[in-house]
Design a protein around this motif. Sequence first.
Motif, PDB file in Angstrom:
ATOM      1  N   HIS A  15       0.835  -1.213   0.000  1.00 11.20           N
ATOM      2  CA  HIS A  15       0.000   0.000   0.000  1.00 11.20           C
ATOM      3  C   HIS A  15       0.865   1.257   0.000  1.00 11.20           C
ATOM      4  CE1 HIS A  15      -4.179  -1.361   0.366  1.00 11.20           C
ATOM      5  NE2 HIS A  15      -3.707  -2.389   1.044  1.00 11.20           N
ATOM      6  N   ALA A  16       1.898   1.264   0.837  1.00 14.89           N
ATOM      7  CA  ALA A  16       2.766   2.453   0.913  1.00 14.89           C
ATOM      8  C   ALA A  16       3.501   2.690  -0.403  1.00 14.89           C
ATOM      9  CB  ALA A  16       3.767   2.286   2.065  1.00 14.89           C
ATOM     10  N   ASP A  17       4.040   1.625  -0.979  1.00  9.71           N
ATOM     11  CA  ASP A  17       4.776   1.773  -2.235  1.00  9.71           C
ATOM     12  C   ASP A  17       3.841   2.160  -3.381  1.00  9.71           C
ATOM     13  OD1 ASP A  17       7.133   1.159  -0.921  1.00  9.71           O
ATOM     14  OD2 ASP A  17       7.128  -0.948  -1.559  1.00  9.71           O
ATOM     15  N   ALA A  18       2.634   1.612  -3.395  1.00 11.57           N
ATOM     16  CA  ALA A  18       1.672   1.935  -4.448  1.00 11.57           C
ATOM     17  C   ALA A  18       1.179   3.377  -4.339  1.00 11.57           C
ATOM     18  CB  ALA A  18       0.491   0.973  -4.389  1.00 11.57           C
ATOM     19  N   ALA A  19       1.209   3.954  -3.145  1.00 12.70           N
ATOM     20  CA  ALA A  19       0.735   5.320  -2.936  1.00 12.70           C
ATOM     21  C   ALA A  19       1.763   6.372  -3.327  1.00 12.70           C
ATOM     22  CB  ALA A  19       0.340   5.505  -1.469  1.00 12.70           C
ATOM     23  N   ILE A  49       6.101  -4.980  -8.229  1.00 18.17           N
ATOM     24  CA  ILE A  49       6.098  -6.411  -8.542  1.00 18.17           C
ATOM     25  C   ILE A  49       6.594  -7.205  -7.339  1.00 18.17           C
ATOM     26  CG2 ILE A  49       7.221  -8.206  -9.942  1.00 18.17           C
ATOM     27  CD1 ILE A  49       7.080  -6.161 -12.298  1.00 18.17           C
ATOM     28  N   ALA A  50       7.673  -6.753  -6.724  1.00 21.08           N
ATOM     29  CA  ALA A  50       8.213  -7.441  -5.543  1.00 21.08           C
ATOM     30  C   ALA A  50       7.202  -7.416  -4.395  1.00 21.08           C
ATOM     31  CB  ALA A  50       9.530  -6.800  -5.113  1.00 21.08           C
ATOM     32  N   ASP A  51       6.500  -6.303  -4.234  1.00 18.54           N
ATOM     33  CA  ASP A  51       5.486  -6.195  -3.175  1.00 18.54           C
ATOM     34  C   ASP A  51       4.347  -7.182  -3.403  1.00 18.54           C
ATOM     35  OD1 ASP A  51       6.919  -4.143  -1.982  1.00 18.54           O
ATOM     36  OD2 ASP A  51       5.586  -2.539  -2.678  1.00 18.54           O
TER      37      ASP A  51
END
Length: 167
Positions: free
Chosen positions: A107-111, A121-123
């Motif tokens: 969620h944090a990386d996507a935001a 992809i890794a997430d």
Amino acid sequence: MRLTKMGCSAVLALMVALLGTTGVQAVSVPTTQAAVPAWQAYFKANSLGFPQIFRTHHPGPGWILARKSQLHLTPTQVTAEQKLAAGMVAAAQASVTRLQAAYAKYHADAAMASPVQETIIADVEAVGRAETRAGLAMVPYHLRAYALLTPEQKATFAELLASPAPP
């Protein structure tokens, strides 16, 4: 502590708000019994159908302990089943914690304003691995719990499992 229907709905709404609808399955929260712990509701909704698929056919140490008199468990077996139950709960709780952490990172990386494809992809792969581990967390405990039974107890186990559940 007992949650009302409204309180249960609020908890579920919060889960959907935090996690989104992707990967969230319907969760039935009992209203006449004590409320299900949050980790357990999350586990049921995010363990690849473990409760509905595997546990239905292979109930674990908690189910066996609830039927200890019908199964004629020995004191040694009761102690062993209790240890398995405690280990199983700890493993399931740990799997939920890992899955929630994987989702939080995703969620944090996507935001981010400019997410990095490789990171996303890794997430997603990390979330998949964590959910797979959650789906597997209880399997060894259920199988070991059954393995502790004698042949006679296994026959009774099968009869109890095949009988209709009381209302």
